[in-house]
Design an enzyme around this catalytic site. Sequence first.
Site, PDB file in Angstrom:
ATOM      1  N   ASP A   1      -0.028  -6.809   8.955  1.00  0.00           N
ATOM      2  CA  ASP A   1      -0.625  -5.495   8.774  1.00  0.00           C
ATOM      3  C   ASP A   1      -2.117  -5.637   9.055  1.00  0.00           C
ATOM      4  O   ASP A   1      -2.659  -6.750   9.088  1.00  0.00           O
ATOM      5  CB  ASP A   1      -0.368  -5.024   7.344  1.00  0.00           C
ATOM      6  CG  ASP A   1      -1.059  -3.724   7.024  1.00  0.00           C
ATOM      7  OD1 ASP A   1      -0.913  -2.760   7.787  1.00  0.00           O
ATOM      8  OD2 ASP A   1      -1.782  -3.689   6.001  1.00  0.00           O
TER       9      ASP A   1
ATOM     10  N   ASP B   1      -5.188  -2.978   7.956  1.00  0.00           N
ATOM     11  CA  ASP B   1      -6.069  -2.572   6.858  1.00  0.00           C
ATOM     12  C   ASP B   1      -5.622  -3.193   5.543  1.00  0.00           C
ATOM     13  O   ASP B   1      -4.483  -2.994   5.104  1.00  0.00           O
ATOM     14  CB  ASP B   1      -6.083  -1.048   6.708  1.00  0.00           C
ATOM     15  CG  ASP B   1      -6.676  -0.348   7.928  1.00  0.00           C
ATOM     16  OD1 ASP B   1      -7.817  -0.676   8.294  1.00  0.00           O
ATOM     17  OD2 ASP B   1      -5.996   0.519   8.509  1.00  0.00           O
TER      18      ASP B   1
ATOM     19  N   ASP C   1       0.159  -5.829   2.522  1.00  0.00           N
ATOM     20  CA  ASP C   1      -0.478  -5.639   1.213  1.00  0.00           C
ATOM     21  C   ASP C   1       0.047  -4.444   0.437  1.00  0.00           C
ATOM     22  O   ASP C   1      -0.460  -4.157  -0.649  1.00  0.00           O
ATOM     23  CB  ASP C   1      -1.996  -5.505   1.378  1.00  0.00           C
ATOM     24  CG  ASP C   1      -2.400  -4.233   2.106  1.00  0.00           C
ATOM     25  OD1 ASP C   1      -1.786  -3.915   3.146  1.00  0.00           O
ATOM     26  OD2 ASP C   1      -3.338  -3.546   1.644  1.00  0.00           O
TER      27      ASP C   1
END
Length: 233
Positions: free
Chosen positions: A12, A14, A178
């Site tokens: 991922d 961000d 995250d």
Amino acid sequence: MSTFPFDIVGFDLDGTLLDSHGDLAAAVNHAISKEGRQAIPSSEVRDLIGGGAKKMLARALEVTGEPVSDARFDELHRILLDFYEANIAVETRLFPGGLEMLDGLAARGVKIAVVTNKLERFAVRIFDELGLSDRFFTVIGGDTLGPGKAKPNPDLIYEMLDRAGVSRQKARAVYVGDTTYDTGAAAAAGLPCVAVSFGFCDKPPRELGANAVIDHFDQLIPALDYLGTASVR
């Protein structure tokens, strides 16, 4: 021959590879200022990130006042994107240990990808500006496959595997994220997932449903070695 258990590692963007919350905060605060809303402290914007710019904007509007019309929301979304595109890598940087981690994966012959819900053109531009583009064999955005394909849908991760030229069923691949968007997409695609505790987690890190949680990027390669021997797939 390398004994490393994974040939492909997808990330991922961000809150996983990049700490982008400062630039995202500037963009969302610029947008809501057009509605007369008070700026949200950058540290608090971290809790609004996840699932793409529209979700971030909707959360920002929710915590600062009354809802807006659909037409006005679309206007504010365009304002946010325009500002963000013009200021996309002012504060954004790799999380600590990120460069060394990428070097370590490359030294093991791993193909590294980015699979993000961010618009593809934004992701590509960020890595260009940061001088990181040559680190990845592909960058896949939330709009790459069209509407309805963003995480937690598994299609973007399937696209990563297809672009790597490997069988979806036999791929030695893992995903790093995250949020529950990431762990959900990985699980739906049948891949193990590592969560980073330092990201924009939408649940406590150890409740995200990942197969492992790391607190610093120097823990990632050991965690992947462990997952490979644990036969989690």
